[in-house]
Every structure is written in structure tokens, then in C-alpha cells.
Design an enzyme around this catalytic site. Sequence first.
Site, PDB file in Angstrom:
ATOM      1  N   ALA A  10       0.822  -1.221   0.000  1.00  0.00           N
ATOM      2  CA  ALA A  10       0.000   0.000   0.000  1.00  0.00           C
ATOM      3  C   ALA A  10       0.855   1.270   0.000  1.00  0.00           C
ATOM      4  O   ALA A  10       0.797   2.081  -0.933  1.00  0.00           O
ATOM      5  CB  ALA A  10      -0.940  -0.025   1.204  1.00  0.00           C
ATOM      6  N   ARG A  21       4.898  10.148 -11.065  1.00  0.00           N
ATOM      7  CA  ARG A  21       4.006  11.113 -11.709  1.00  0.00           C
ATOM      8  C   ARG A  21       4.487  12.538 -11.457  1.00  0.00           C
ATOM      9  O   ARG A  21       4.447  13.389 -12.323  1.00  0.00           O
ATOM     10  CB  ARG A  21       2.591  10.949 -11.136  1.00  0.00           C
ATOM     11  CG  ARG A  21       1.561  11.614 -12.004  1.00  0.00           C
ATOM     12  CD  ARG A  21       0.144  11.328 -11.550  1.00  0.00           C
ATOM     13  NE  ARG A  21      -0.148   9.915 -11.390  1.00  0.00           N
ATOM     14  CZ  ARG A  21      -1.293   9.464 -10.894  1.00  0.00           C
ATOM     15  NH1 ARG A  21      -2.216  10.294 -10.511  1.00  0.00           N
ATOM     16  NH2 ARG A  21      -1.504   8.171 -10.777  1.00  0.00           N
ATOM     17  N   GLU A  32      10.654  -5.568  -3.219  1.00  0.00           N
ATOM     18  CA  GLU A  32       9.626  -6.240  -2.412  1.00  0.00           C
ATOM     19  C   GLU A  32      10.113  -7.668  -2.163  1.00  0.00           C
ATOM     20  O   GLU A  32      10.415  -8.389  -3.111  1.00  0.00           O
ATOM     21  CB  GLU A  32       8.283  -6.232  -3.156  1.00  0.00           C
ATOM     22  CG  GLU A  32       7.224  -7.189  -2.624  1.00  0.00           C
ATOM     23  CD  GLU A  32       6.924  -7.033  -1.136  1.00  0.00           C
ATOM     24  OE1 GLU A  32       6.620  -5.920  -0.701  1.00  0.00           O
ATOM     25  OE2 GLU A  32       7.020  -8.046  -0.400  1.00  0.00           O
ATOM     26  N   CYS A  42      -6.570  -6.294   2.863  1.00  0.00           N
ATOM     27  CA  CYS A  42      -7.847  -6.189   3.571  1.00  0.00           C
ATOM     28  C   CYS A  42      -8.884  -7.174   3.020  1.00  0.00           C
ATOM     29  O   CYS A  42      -9.858  -7.505   3.697  1.00  0.00           O
ATOM     30  CB  CYS A  42      -8.393  -4.767   3.448  1.00  0.00           C
ATOM     31  SG  CYS A  42      -7.163  -3.505   3.811  1.00  0.00           S
ATOM     32  N   ASP A 281       2.185   1.236   7.707  1.00  0.00           N
ATOM     33  CA  ASP A 281       1.966   0.566   8.994  1.00  0.00           C
ATOM     34  C   ASP A 281       3.155   0.653   9.945  1.00  0.00           C
ATOM     35  O   ASP A 281       3.004   0.471  11.152  1.00  0.00           O
ATOM     36  CB  ASP A 281       1.681  -0.922   8.741  1.00  0.00           C
ATOM     37  CG  ASP A 281       0.226  -1.194   8.401  1.00  0.00           C
ATOM     38  OD1 ASP A 281      -0.544  -0.230   8.232  1.00  0.00           O
ATOM     39  OD2 ASP A 281      -0.139  -2.388   8.314  1.00  0.00           O
ATOM     40  N   TYR A 424     -31.911  12.580   3.910  1.00  0.00           N
ATOM     41  CA  TYR A 424     -33.029  11.790   4.444  1.00  0.00           C
ATOM     42  C   TYR A 424     -33.987  11.340   3.356  1.00  0.00           C
ATOM     43  O   TYR A 424     -34.459  12.149   2.541  1.00  0.00           O
ATOM     44  CB  TYR A 424     -33.817  12.585   5.494  1.00  0.00           C
ATOM     45  CG  TYR A 424     -35.189  11.981   5.724  1.00  0.00           C
ATOM     46  CD1 TYR A 424     -35.315  10.691   6.256  1.00  0.00           C
ATOM     47  CD2 TYR A 424     -36.353  12.652   5.356  1.00  0.00           C
ATOM     48  CE1 TYR A 424     -36.566  10.108   6.418  1.00  0.00           C
ATOM     49  CE2 TYR A 424     -37.610  12.074   5.520  1.00  0.00           C
ATOM     50  CZ  TYR A 424     -37.697  10.795   6.047  1.00  0.00           C
ATOM     51  OH  TYR A 424     -38.916  10.203   6.200  1.00  0.00           O
TER      52      TYR A 424
HETATM   53  P1  FAD Z   1       2.232  -3.836   4.027  1.00  0.00           P
HETATM   54  O1  FAD Z   1       0.974  -3.931   3.267  1.00  0.00           O
HETATM   55  O2  FAD Z   1       2.453  -4.790   5.155  1.00  0.00           O
HETATM   56  O3  FAD Z   1       3.446  -3.955   3.006  1.00  0.00           O
HETATM   57  C1  FAD Z   1       4.769  -3.961   3.434  1.00  0.00           C
HETATM   58  C2  FAD Z   1       5.569  -4.768   2.440  1.00  0.00           C
HETATM   59  O4  FAD Z   1       6.947  -4.592   2.742  1.00  0.00           O
HETATM   60  C3  FAD Z   1       5.315  -6.269   2.530  1.00  0.00           C
HETATM   61  O5  FAD Z   1       4.872  -6.752   1.281  1.00  0.00           O
HETATM   62  C4  FAD Z   1       6.669  -6.875   2.899  1.00  0.00           C
HETATM   63  O6  FAD Z   1       6.929  -8.093   2.244  1.00  0.00           O
HETATM   64  C5  FAD Z   1       7.614  -5.798   2.414  1.00  0.00           C
HETATM   65  N1  FAD Z   1       8.879  -5.799   3.144  1.00  0.00           N
HETATM   66  C6  FAD Z   1       9.089  -5.777   4.483  1.00  0.00           C
HETATM   67  N2  FAD Z   1      10.407  -5.757   4.763  1.00  0.00           N
HETATM   68  C7  FAD Z   1      11.045  -5.767   3.572  1.00  0.00           C
HETATM   69  C8  FAD Z   1      12.429  -5.761   3.204  1.00  0.00           C
HETATM   70  N3  FAD Z   1      13.384  -5.706   4.138  1.00  0.00           N
HETATM   71  N4  FAD Z   1      12.739  -5.783   1.896  1.00  0.00           N
HETATM   72  C9  FAD Z   1      11.762  -5.800   0.929  1.00  0.00           C
HETATM   73  N5  FAD Z   1      10.440  -5.822   1.236  1.00  0.00           N
HETATM   74  C10 FAD Z   1      10.095  -5.794   2.532  1.00  0.00           C
HETATM   75  N6  FAD Z   1      -6.823  -1.961   6.980  1.00  0.00           N
HETATM   76  C11 FAD Z   1      -7.972  -1.244   6.866  1.00  0.00           C
HETATM   77  O7  FAD Z   1      -7.915  -0.007   6.932  1.00  0.00           O
HETATM   78  N7  FAD Z   1      -9.183  -1.852   6.669  1.00  0.00           N
HETATM   79  C12 FAD Z   1      -9.297  -3.208   6.577  1.00  0.00           C
HETATM   80  O8  FAD Z   1     -10.396  -3.726   6.381  1.00  0.00           O
HETATM   81  C13 FAD Z   1      -8.113  -3.982   6.724  1.00  0.00           C
HETATM   82  N8  FAD Z   1      -8.176  -5.330   6.674  1.00  0.00           N
HETATM   83  C14 FAD Z   1      -7.022  -6.050   6.794  1.00  0.00           C
HETATM   84  C15 FAD Z   1      -7.116  -7.442   6.755  1.00  0.00           C
HETATM   85  C16 FAD Z   1      -5.978  -8.211   6.894  1.00  0.00           C
HETATM   86  C17 FAD Z   1      -6.084  -9.700   6.882  1.00  0.00           C
HETATM   87  C18 FAD Z   1      -4.709  -7.579   7.029  1.00  0.00           C
HETATM   88  C19 FAD Z   1      -3.473  -8.416   7.153  1.00  0.00           C
HETATM   89  C20 FAD Z   1      -4.615  -6.212   7.075  1.00  0.00           C
HETATM   90  C21 FAD Z   1      -5.771  -5.428   6.960  1.00  0.00           C
HETATM   91  N9  FAD Z   1      -5.737  -4.041   7.015  1.00  0.00           N
HETATM   92  C22 FAD Z   1      -6.881  -3.312   6.919  1.00  0.00           C
HETATM   93  C23 FAD Z   1      -4.458  -3.331   7.181  1.00  0.00           C
HETATM   94  C24 FAD Z   1      -3.896  -2.896   5.820  1.00  0.00           C
HETATM   95  O9  FAD Z   1      -3.780  -4.016   4.998  1.00  0.00           O
HETATM   96  C25 FAD Z   1      -2.540  -2.250   6.078  1.00  0.00           C
HETATM   97  O10 FAD Z   1      -2.751  -1.066   6.813  1.00  0.00           O
HETATM   98  C26 FAD Z   1      -1.768  -1.929   4.805  1.00  0.00           C
HETATM   99  O11 FAD Z   1      -1.569  -3.056   4.015  1.00  0.00           O
HETATM  100  C27 FAD Z   1      -0.412  -1.355   5.196  1.00  0.00           C
HETATM  101  O12 FAD Z   1       0.336  -1.109   4.062  1.00  0.00           O
HETATM  102  P2  FAD Z   1       1.930  -0.990   4.144  1.00  0.00           P
HETATM  103  O13 FAD Z   1       2.369  -0.738   2.750  1.00  0.00           O
HETATM  104  O14 FAD Z   1       2.320  -0.037   5.197  1.00  0.00           O
HETATM  105  O15 FAD Z   1       2.426  -2.390   4.662  1.00  0.00           O
END
Ligand code: FAD
Length: 443
Positions: A10, A21, A32, A42, A281, A424
Amino acid sequence: MRIVVVGGVAAGMSAASRARRHNPEAEVAVFERGGEISYGACGLPYVIGGDVPDLGDLIARTPERMRGQGIDVRVRHEVTGVDAGARTVTVLDREAGGTRTEPYDRLLIATGVNAVRPEWARTDLRGVHVLRDLADGRAILASLKGATCACIVGAGYIGLEMAEALHSRGLRVTVLEKAPEVAGRMLDRAYQQRVRAELERHGVEVRCGTSVEELVGENGHVRAVQTDHGPVPADLVIVAVGVKPNTALAEAAGARLGETGAIAVNTRQETSVDGVYAAGDNSESLHCVTGQKVHIPLGLTANRMGRVAGVNMAGGEARFPGIVGTAIFKTFDLGAARTGLTQTEAEGLGLDAVSVDVESTDHAGYYPTAAPIFVRLTGERGSGRLLGVQLVGQPASVKRVDVVAALLHQRGSVGDLFELDLAYAPPFSSVWDVLLVAADRLG
Ligand code: FAD
Ligand code: NAD
């Protein structure tokens, strides 16, 4: 200008796209460690539950498509080190093997969180899973075959969504939660109890105040969860006991962590190290209601932080204003939503908070699909400042949480809420929507 992004979901992909862009001349590379990028984690519970046919449906963009847009995406490449002085990262090619050094001018750490695995969950037993990414989703789908009884440890967001998902697949589901109630981090007690009642109404066994001691296996497969109140049979175990920010690379770069344990960033998503940004996150954000730094890892926040980081890394100017603590989830036929502060959270912060509870119907009571909705509106005594709302009802009905979220961003009062011209018609709401009724009673 070379921009390197670590993490391709994300925050990472939002940043890469925005940077490209904003500055088409910039070279943008994404590393990744997993096999896919840009997917909606999600949606995982809904694929596991069968509502969404395929894990592939969650993927928004492929590496090939991103390369076509001039973004050099490398999957199965893990960044294992950062030298912030030399402005280089060390990258391990997980497929071909071998490491190499890559230069950057701007670095974004968008590495997300790691699932917490207590000591008892560090096991080789088959059938035991966490749920973070597509690979976990795939493994859980494989474990469904032949499974009859599931045990979910942790009744937070993932536990509650997975209870419905596994029940939909015909499994007997037990939820084990160590806190006194389910959904403890999200709602006040009375609203937590409504969530538990919904699980129990569907035959899910919920055991709160329960600690897991160990997992019991047979022939390499999990067979039971041993708790302080006895064993629970399980051939599928989901460990959903929370997450920890993945800060290893930020720490290696010398970036400061905040008091929450997540990476400290300013409104431009810059860390304390020159040229190093963090988003998603793994990062803290400003809570606009309390003025404090918090770690609330959610999807929109991650996308928005990534977008801000992308613009700034590419030489632009963007700011992340902060969050107001909005969240929503569904379990079975019940939606629950909250924004701002609960009464319990407000009291914990020493605020003189007062709440009203309103029980009504989500639209005109005479219209056929009207269903109950429960609203707790919280404000500050004296000042009349709006502090937050919690809603429990039919899933679509609780999305009106956004009205209060919008007002919290504007630092609105309970009186401001009452004055709003809300939509409404009988199929959508009562003439005095339940939020207006709550504001009137609290004001
Ligand atoms: P991530 O999506 O965790 O991506 C981080 C990426 O970094 C990962 O792919 C990982 O492999 C990569 N990475 C880590 N370390 C390294 C490294 N050293 N080298 C290369 N790559 C690396 N949020 C909501 O708001 N609503 C929802 O309904 C919701 N449902 C969810 C359901 C589930 C089952 C899960 C697991 C999460 C959910 N979330 C939800 C949370 C949401 O998915 C996260 O907030 C979001 O994905 C965070 O994005 P991110 O890019 O910060 O981290
Ligand atoms: P969580 O923090 O929401 O819930 C963890 C639960 O596990 C808590 O209720 C906690 O009391 C309990 N717990 C902790 N240790 C335990 C133990 N040893 N035994 C039993 N229970 C224990 O975490 P999660 O459910 O793992 O979700 C992780 C993150 O995923 C969330 O923080 C959220 O960011 C994201 N998420 C969001 C949504 C949504 O917004 N709808 C959905 C799914 C996931």
C-alpha cells in the site's frame, strides 16, 4: 535523482506511483521481498471465506504493469541493510541468491508490520497460521482442505473477520481472547458485548479471559490448543494477536523510533535521517483529536502516507495532516465502526468525557429493511467538543461514522453535528438521523 522504495504494497506502491508522476525524470526502484505487489490485504478474509473467488482478485497492479509505467519493481528482493552515510541499500535476491549494493538519493521504508507470534506459536506444526499477506492467505486456503474445527487466537480485527470466514467454510469455530471481551481495542464494553453476541448467535464459541499455554500436535499437524481452562480441539489455528511495526531497516539507518515503537516521522514523512522517509503501517501518525503520536496501522493511512512521501521524495511539497482514529469492521451480519475516542479512551487520557447511547433503527422504522442501530456519541463536558462515536448495526448502516470523522477533522462540536443537513429518505435514515438524535441528547 534515484528513489528507492522498500516494500511494494500500500504505502510503497502509492509512493512509487506518486513520485514517478510528480517527477517523470526520477528513477524509481521498488524492492519487495514477497512475490506480489500492490494487493489489498484487507480482502484476504473474504477470499478465505469464499465471498471473493480468488486471491488474484486482490491484486491491483502487477510488477510488469508498473515496469511499463517506468517503475523498476523487483519482487523476491529483500533489502537487508542500509548505509545512510553512503546512501546505499544492500539487496538480497531471494530467487537467484546473492546480494548487491544499490544507491539512492531518497529512500522510502514502507515495510509494514510483522504479526506477533508468541512463544507457543513458533511451531513447525502444520495448520497453524498468521494472516498478513497473500502467501499466508494461500497457506490458510490449503489448510482448509479436510479441516473441521478452527481455533482463532485473538478477537481483534483479524480474529473477528476470520471467525465469519471460517464459519462460512463450514468449520466449527472457537475464538480465544485473553482480554475480558472481544474487540477490546476498538469499542467500549457494551459495544464489545454486542459483537460477541453476534458471534455466538452464529454458533461461534467465544472464550474470553483465556490464555493459550501450548499447541498440541499429532503426526506434525496441530490437533488442539491447550489453554489455562483446558484443551480446545483444532485442526486449523489462526494466530491473530496483534502486530508490531517492522522497524529493523529504519533502525539500521539510524532513524528515531517514537514512543509507540513505530518509526517517528514528520508531516512530510521524513524520518530523523536525511534522505530517509517512512510511510505506512511501520510509522507513527498524529492523532488530531488528542494531539498525540499514535500507531494505528490501517489501509487508508498507509496509502495516504505513501502518497505524501512520494511527492516529497520527488521534490514536491505534500503533508500528512494526521488521523482521527476511524475504523470499521464486519463480522457476520453486524458492522461496527468507531472514530475519535471511545469513552474509555477519553477517560484514560484524563478528559472530562460524557457519552450518550441511542438505540434506534437505521432508517425509517416502517420501511421493510429497517434494522436496529446502536450509537454511542462522546463529547467533552463543558466545552462541548466532539470526541468520538461508536456504531453497531447492519454493516452498511455504520458507515455513517464518516460524518463524525469529517467533523473531528474540523475540530467540530456536538452542536455542529446537530446542525448538519444530513440526507433523508425512508430507505436510508429516519428524518432525524440517529447521529442527530445522539447529538441533540448530548448537546
Ligand atoms: P504492508 O501492506 O504490510 O506492506 C509492506 C511490504 O513490505 C510487505 O509486502 C513486505 O513483504 C515488504 N517488506 C518488508 N520488509 C522488507 C524488506 N526488508 N525488503 C523488501 N520488502 C520488505 N486496513 C484497513 O484499513 N481496513 C481493513 O479492512 C483492513 N483489513 C485487513 C485485513 C488483513 C487480513 C490484514 C493483514 C490487514 C488489513 N488491514 C486493513 C491493514 C492494511 O492491509 C494495512 O494497513 C496496509 O496493508 C499497510 O500497508 P503498508 O504498505 O504499510 O504495509
Ligand atoms: P488486533 O490488535 O486488532 O487484535 C489482537 C487481539 O488479540 C486483541 O484483542 C488482544 O487482546 C488479543 N490478544 C493478544 N495476545 C493474545 C494472546 N496471547 N491470546 C489471546 N488473545 C490475545 O490485531 P489483529 O487482529 O492481529 O490485526 C492486526 C492489524 O490488522 C490491526 O491492527 C489492523 O491494523 C489490521 N486490520 C484491520 C482491519 C479493519 O480495519 N477492518 C481488519 C483486519 C486487520
